[in-house]
Design an enzyme around this catalytic site. Structure first.
Site, PDB file in Angstrom:
ATOM      1  N   VAL A  15       2.034  -5.547  -4.278  1.00 42.69           N
ATOM      2  CA  VAL A  15       2.181  -5.612  -2.821  1.00 42.69           C
ATOM      3  C   VAL A  15       0.914  -4.983  -2.274  1.00 42.69           C
ATOM      4  O   VAL A  15       0.773  -3.765  -2.296  1.00 42.69           O
ATOM      5  CB  VAL A  15       3.417  -4.836  -2.327  1.00 42.69           C
ATOM      6  N   PRO A  16      -0.027  -5.807  -1.823  1.00 40.63           N
ATOM      7  CA  PRO A  16      -1.375  -5.332  -1.467  1.00 40.63           C
ATOM      8  C   PRO A  16      -1.415  -4.472  -0.214  1.00 40.63           C
ATOM      9  O   PRO A  16      -1.944  -4.877   0.818  1.00 40.63           O
ATOM     10  CB  PRO A  16      -2.156  -6.630  -1.280  1.00 40.63           C
ATOM     11  N   CYS A  17      -0.894  -3.289  -0.314  1.00 48.03           N
ATOM     12  CA  CYS A  17      -0.837  -2.400   0.834  1.00 48.03           C
ATOM     13  C   CYS A  17      -2.229  -1.957   1.261  1.00 48.03           C
ATOM     14  O   CYS A  17      -2.438  -1.517   2.379  1.00 48.03           O
ATOM     15  CB  CYS A  17       0.030  -1.184   0.515  1.00 48.03           C
ATOM     16  N   HIS A  18      -3.200  -2.108   0.355  1.00 46.05           N
ATOM     17  CA  HIS A  18      -4.560  -1.697   0.712  1.00 46.05           C
ATOM     18  C   HIS A  18      -5.185  -2.650   1.720  1.00 46.05           C
ATOM     19  O   HIS A  18      -6.213  -2.347   2.301  1.00 46.05           O
ATOM     20  CB  HIS A  18      -5.417  -1.614  -0.550  1.00 46.05           C
TER      21      HIS A  18
END
Length: 155
Positions: free
Chosen positions: A112-115
Site C-alpha cells: 500500500v504505497p503510503c509514501h
DNA sequence: ATAATGTCCCATC
DNA sequence: GATGGGACATTAT
C-alpha cells in the site's frame, strides 16, 4: 502453510516482510535484517529494478472499514505519482486527518504505497524515517521501477 | 469519553 | 510568508 518472513535491503534500512503466496501481512523498516524469503516483486523493487507491486495483495485492503477503503484508494495511485491526504479523503469520503491516521498505521508500506501520499504544502510524514519516503519517491521519479509490463524486464 | 493523528482551510498579522 | 485556531473522521486507551 506457515507464513513466511524475511527481509531485504533498501538503502541503509532493511525491509521486513511477512507473507504467504501473493498475500502480504506486514511490512516494516528496521535497522537490522533477518534471514528468510521475500516476495520477488518486493525484492526487485528494493533493488531499483522494474517491478509491479500491484500483483501483491495486502491484508490491509480487505474488509469494509474506513481504513481498508483508504488503503484501497491509495493502492490505485500510479507509480511515480503522488496525491495529497486531502485528495484521498475526498475520494473515500472521509477527512484528511483520517487518511493521515491510516497512513501512520499502515501495516504494509510499499504494497500500500503510503509514501505516494503527501501533504498539500510539503512532503508529509513517514516513519521510522522521512528519508525513506524521500528516497522512494526519488527512485520512482527517476528510475523505471515502474511498469514491469511486457518483457522490458531484462534486455 | 478523551486524547492523538504523517491534515486542511481561513483569518489574521 | 508566518502563525494560530477550529473542524474533520477514525482509532487506541
Amino acid at each position: 502453510m506457515a507464513i513466511l518472513s524475511g527481509s531485504c535491503r533498501f538503502g541503509l534500512w532493511n525491509v521486513h516482510v511477512s507473507w504467504q503466496d501473493d498475500l502480504v501481512y506486514r511490512v516494516r523498516f528496521a535497522r537490522e535484517g533477518i534471514p528468510g524469503p521475500v516476495p520477488e516483486e518486493i525484492l526487485r523493487y528494493c533493488a531499483g529494478r522494474p517491478s509491479d507491486l500491484s500483483t501483491l495483495r495486502s491484508v490491509a485492503t480487505e474488509g469494509e472499514t474506513t481504513f481498508a477503503r483508504i488503503y484501497r484508494a491509495v493502492r490505485e495511485v500510479p507509480c511515480g505519482e503522488t496525491v495529497t491526504y486531502g485528495e484521498v479523503a475526498w475520494m473515500v469520503g472521509t477527512a484528511p486527518r483520517a487518511v493521515g491516521a491510516a497512513m501512520a498505521r499502515n501495516p504494509t508500506p510499499l504494497v500500500v504505497p503510503c509514501h505516494r501520499v503527501v501533504a498539500k504544502t510539503g512532503i508529509g510524514g513517514f516513519s521510522p524515517d522521512l528519508a525513506i519516503k524521500e528516497a522512494l519517491l526519488a527512485m520512482e521519479r527517476q528510475r523505471d521501477v515502474c511498469m514491469p509490463e511486457k518483457g522490458e524486464v531484462n534486455r
